[in-house]
Design a protein around this motif. Structure first.
Motif, short mmCIF file in Angstrom:
data_model
loop_
_atom_site.label_atom_id
_atom_site.label_comp_id
_atom_site.label_asym_id
_atom_site.label_seq_id
_atom_site.Cartn_x
_atom_site.Cartn_y
_atom_site.Cartn_z
N VAL A 1 0.83 -1.20 0.00
CA VAL A 1 0.00 0.00 0.00
C VAL A 1 0.87 1.26 0.00
N CYS A 2 2.06 1.16 0.61
CA CYS A 2 2.98 2.31 0.64
C CYS A 2 3.23 2.86 -0.77
N VAL A 3 3.46 1.94 -1.71
CA VAL A 3 3.74 2.36 -3.09
C VAL A 3 2.56 3.16 -3.64
N GLU A 4 1.35 2.69 -3.35
CA GLU A 4 0.15 3.39 -3.84
C GLU A 4 0.00 4.76 -3.19
N CYS A 5 0.40 4.84 -1.93
CA CYS A 5 0.34 6.12 -1.21
C CYS A 5 1.28 7.14 -1.86
N LYS A 6 2.51 6.69 -2.16
CA LYS A 6 3.50 7.57 -2.77
C LYS A 6 2.98 8.07 -4.11
N ARG A 7 2.41 7.12 -4.89
CA ARG A 7 1.92 7.47 -6.22
C ARG A 7 0.77 8.46 -6.12
N ARG A 8 -0.03 8.32 -5.08
CA ARG A 8 -1.18 9.19 -4.89
C ARG A 8 -0.78 10.56 -4.34
N GLY A 9 0.45 10.61 -3.81
CA GLY A 9 0.93 11.87 -3.25
C GLY A 9 0.43 12.13 -1.84
N THR A 10 0.08 11.07 -1.14
CA THR A 10 -0.39 11.24 0.24
C THR A 10 0.83 11.29 1.17
N HIS B 1 -0.87 -5.80 1.01
CA HIS B 1 -0.94 -5.95 -0.45
C HIS B 1 -1.62 -4.72 -1.07
N ALA B 2 -1.00 -4.19 -2.12
CA ALA B 2 -1.59 -3.07 -2.85
C ALA B 2 -2.89 -3.49 -3.52
N GLY B 3 -3.68 -2.51 -3.95
CA GLY B 3 -4.90 -2.83 -4.70
C GLY B 3 -6.06 -1.91 -4.39
N CYS B 4 -6.07 -1.38 -3.16
CA CYS B 4 -7.20 -0.52 -2.77
C CYS B 4 -7.02 0.89 -3.32
N GLY B 5 -5.77 1.25 -3.67
CA GLY B 5 -5.48 2.62 -4.06
C GLY B 5 -5.08 3.48 -2.87
N ALA B 6 -4.70 2.84 -1.78
CA ALA B 6 -4.27 3.55 -0.56
C ALA B 6 -5.31 4.56 -0.10
N ILE B 7 -6.56 4.10 0.06
CA ILE B 7 -7.62 5.04 0.44
C ILE B 7 -7.56 5.50 1.89
N CYS B 8 -7.22 4.59 2.82
CA CYS B 8 -7.27 5.01 4.23
C CYS B 8 -6.36 6.20 4.53
N ALA C 1 -5.37 8.45 2.61
CA ALA C 1 -5.93 9.63 1.93
C ALA C 1 -7.12 10.20 2.70
N TYR C 2 -7.69 9.38 3.59
CA TYR C 2 -8.79 9.85 4.44
C TYR C 2 -8.31 10.04 5.88
N ASN C 3 -7.01 10.24 6.02
CA ASN C 3 -6.43 10.57 7.32
C ASN C 3 -6.56 9.47 8.37
N ARG C 4 -6.36 8.23 7.96
CA ARG C 4 -6.29 7.14 8.93
C ARG C 4 -5.27 6.13 8.44
N GLY C 5 -4.76 5.33 9.37
CA GLY C 5 -3.81 4.31 8.99
C GLY C 5 -4.49 3.16 8.27
N CYS C 6 -3.72 2.49 7.39
CA CYS C 6 -4.21 1.29 6.70
C CYS C 6 -4.50 0.21 7.73
N TYR C 7 -5.65 -0.49 7.58
CA TYR C 7 -5.94 -1.58 8.51
C TYR C 7 -5.84 -2.96 7.87
N GLY C 8 -5.15 -3.03 6.75
CA GLY C 8 -4.75 -4.34 6.22
C GLY C 8 -5.83 -5.16 5.56
N CYS C 9 -6.88 -4.54 5.00
CA CYS C 9 -7.99 -5.35 4.49
C CYS C 9 -7.63 -6.10 3.20
N PHE C 10 -6.51 -5.72 2.54
CA PHE C 10 -6.08 -6.48 1.36
C PHE C 10 -5.12 -7.62 1.73
N GLY C 11 -4.87 -7.77 3.02
CA GLY C 11 -4.03 -8.89 3.45
C GLY C 11 -2.56 -8.63 3.22
N PRO C 12 -1.70 -9.57 3.66
CA PRO C 12 -0.27 -9.37 3.55
C PRO C 12 0.22 -9.39 2.10
#
Lengths: 429, 261
Positions: free
Chosen positions: B166-175, B192-199, B201-212
């Motif tokens: 998800v970190c990679v998606e965050c960087k790409r999103r500019g968060t 695992h990436a895939g969500c687009g790093a939404i959490c 971007a909404y000011n909360r930490g990722c809670y791992g819903c895409f799994g490891p």
């Protein structure tokens, strides 16, 4: 005596898994069972020991179709427990989020799950061959509802922006403003949806139900109000357990919920509409009367019209909220956990969804109870089938079977929810 | 009339219906998809049910009952390509929390007559029972990834699904990193990436819903979280949600609990 059996092993165009089994002996219906074989998932079990703050995200996973409802009932319950009120813009944003879910869920049910029954198609995809434009417009309307949820809360299914106390981040004016154009189009489309569904043909089937819904002094109900019925129930939601009881039937992994005093009851769009017609905006009341719906509707097949009326309401309400939106100073209000009990009850698209939590001093959950709308409607659905089959027994098996499926779909049953339901068998002996 | 389009089937086990709903949520693509494939078995959307074999089968949900164990074998035999979708199907889902406790205790909490309930002691991923051609992660899955996987299966190519974090998606999103800048607990580095790093971007930490992610390095993250002042019980809770049964998350949770005791 002639025995007749009609069965459907896997009910379709419903959310989750169940079967229907109906047995007849001569002119008498001897047994009606909605067997729910959806595997149990024990949410209330593993909620024990979790932190209060986890409830919105965890309970959302009970249902992929109405996650917002679970998030809302849980945050209201926690805030009730901690003595916190979330008001003003944050309350409006919650209402907006719920409007998004009502739109996507109602449009999904009306056009993709229920309408094919009225027009005689196996599915909306089969229907699209003859009614391509209708299906395309329906999908566009559904998308407008989903866009509200994903803009405000990150994604359509299992949104990530809801927390006890408010939101993680409030949307900017520009973000919400971007929704206006499609919602303005949706306003016209939703009115078309009301007129179109009102023109369908309906079986002559009415029952004297006890309807239960929330009622709020100032608005069409969503997240707050008292629990009322057309037979005198008028209680604060905190008294739910004193008036309602959950029963575990052997044929079901879903608990059935009944009123202690009077037994079965009816929740959902018909109940909300019948008990809150006067709270709808004037233009929607006028439209409902113009199309001949009346102020009270006792024909569950007409639920498709009422879902359309509620879709129109939700679009209109969403436009009102977005147009007057000014971002709040803070995205959430602080909460202080304490040893307590909290209740939350909100109007999920399928009807009232009740949550109750007992919390320890550190905010961990000692006990959780969740009563989804479909569990409350199950006894009523079975009773509808009994009366429907008795009334329409002359029909050939294949037709009766399809119409019984339709009678179940009137309730937009969510089996995934109710197991925290459906196969169909009609048995004529 | 014989139908020459490839046959698509959708089956459900223990789940919330959200992942298969993702297909119906493809408002712009649904009719196009329906034009390219024959939706042969999809109970949530259609009364029609055509017998297999199916060209592509999507399976949602986890294995939790004795009947499930048999049913998934039959489905595999009728499917040329079988794709599991979502956290339940790929790691057992939130209901895998039962794996770590006594399931009898759970049934008696929820049901007045536990004797009516037939269930297994565990909730497990589909791949624990049958060979799976592709696993698509997420709670829920990303609908655009679902379309990509369907396309790939129909064309007989490998799905283009990013395997980073998800970190990679965050960087790409500019968060701006919520863990570095705000000290928030975030599972982005191991998820695992895939969500687009939404959490974030909404000011909360990722809670791992895409799994490891494939190469999740758990221990340094546990140390970092502890360093941020997150209590061990809360780190353990973070690892035990929608992918609690995924091996890296389960091991990391046990590790945190063991260190703490």
């Amino acid at each position: 005596m002639k025995r007749r059996t009609i069965k459907v092993d896997e009910l379709t165009r419903v959310e989750g898994e169940g079967a229907m089994h109906i047995e007849m002996r001569g002119d008498e219906v001897t047994d009606v069972k909605l067997t729910i074989y959806e595997p149990p998932r024990f949410f209330e079990g593993f909620m024990q020991g979790r932190d209060y703050s986890e409830a919105p995200d965890i309970t959302a996973r009970i249902c992929g179709i109405c996650p917002v409802a679970y998030q809302m009932s849980s945050v209201y319950a926690m805030e009730d427990a901690f003595g916190v009120e979330v008001d003003g813009v944050l309350r409006e944003l919650r209402r907006l989020l719920y409007c998004g879910e009502w739109i996507e869920s109602h449009v999904l049910h009306v056009y993709l799950l229920h309408l094919p029954d009225f027009l005689g198609f196996e599915s909306a995809i089969h229907m699209a061959k003859d009614h391509g434009e209708t299906v395309a417009k329906a999908l566009r309307l559904k998308k407008a509802g989903n866009a509200i949820v994903s803009t405000l809360a990150g994604r359509e299914i299992h949104p990530i922006n809801v927390k006890v106390g408010g939101f993680y981040r409030a949307p900017t004016k520009q973000e919400l403003g971007g929704l206006l154009e499609e919602l303005e189009w949706s306003l016209g489309m939703a009115e078309e949806m009301v007129r179109f569904t009102a023109g369908l043909s309906f079986p002559d089937f009415e029952k004297d139900y006890e309807f239960v819904a929330l009622r709020h002094p100032e608005e069409y109900p969503c997240c707050e109000g008292k629990l009322v019925s057309n037979r005198g129930l008028d209680i604060p939601i905190s008294e739910f357990r004193e008036h309602f009881v959950e029963i575990h039937e052997p044929h079901s992994t879903a608990l059935h919920c009944k009123l202690k005093e009077r037994g079965m009851y009816f929740v959902g769009p018909l109940a909300r509409y019948n008990l809150n017609f006067d709270k709808l905006p004037e233009n929607i009341q006028e439209l409902a009367l113009e199309i001949g719906l009346g102020k009270t509707c006792r024909n569950p097949f007409k639920g498709i019209i009422i879902r359309s009326v509620e879709t129109l309401y939700a679009v209109q309400e969403a436009l009102r909220i977005i147009k007057s939106y000014e971002p709040p100073a803070v995205a959430s209000v602080p909460v202080e956990p304490r040893e307590s009990v909290g209740h939350g009850c909100t109007e999920a698209p399928r009807g009232i969804l009740y949550h109750r939590y007992e919390l320890a001093e550190d905010g961990s959950i000692r006990h959780a109870q969740i009563v989804p709308p479909t569990a409350q409607n199950l006894p009523t659905i079975e009773d509808d089938l009994r009366q429907y089959v008795t009334q329409f027994m002359a029909l050939p098996d294949s037709e009766l079977k399809w119409q019984c499926e339709q009678a179940v779909r009137n309730y937009d049953p969510c089996i995934s929810c109710s197991t925290h339901f459906l196969k169909l068998t009609i048995d004529r002996k | 009339m014989a139908n020459n389009r490839p046959k698509l089937a959708v089956f459900k086990f223990a789940s919330c219906d959200g992942c298969q709903l993702s297909l119906l949520d493809c408002e712009d693509e649904l009719l196009a998809v329906a034009g390219k494939v024959h939706i042969a078995h999809f109970p949530e959307a259609s009364r029609e049910s055509v017998r297999g074999p199916y060209d592509v089968t999507l399976v949602e949900g986890s294995i939790t009952t004795p009947d499930d164990v048999e049913r998934i074998q039959k489905i595999r035999r009728r499917s040329k390509m079988l794709v599991t979708i979502g956290a339940c199907a790929t790691s057992g889902g939130i209901q895998a929390l039962r794996n770590f406790r006594d399931v009898k205790e759970f049934t008696s909490i929820v049901y007045a007559h536990p004797e009516y309930i037939r269930t297994l002691e565990t909730s497990t991923a589909i791949a624990d029972h049958i060979p799976v051609d592709f696993e698509l992660r997420g709670c829920p899955v990303n609908k655009y990834q679902l379309i990509e996987v369907l396309n790939a299966m129909l064309w007989g190519r490998k799905p283009q699904i990013e395997s980073g974090s998800v970190c990679v998606e965050c960087k790409r999103r500019g968060t701006v990193c919520v863990m570095v800048a705000q000290g928030m607990a975030c599972l982005g580095p191991v998820t695992h990436a895939g969500c687009g790093a939404i959490c974030p971007a909404y000011n909360r930490g990722c809670y791992g819903c895409f799994g490891p992610q494939e190469t999740a390095n758990m221990d340094p993250l546990s140390e970092k979280l502890a360093g941020l002042g997150v209590l061990a019980t809360n780190i353990a809770r973070l690892y035990s949600t929608f992918n609690a049964g995924a091996e890296p998350f389960e091991k990391a949770r046990r590790q945190v609990e063991a260190t703490n005791n």
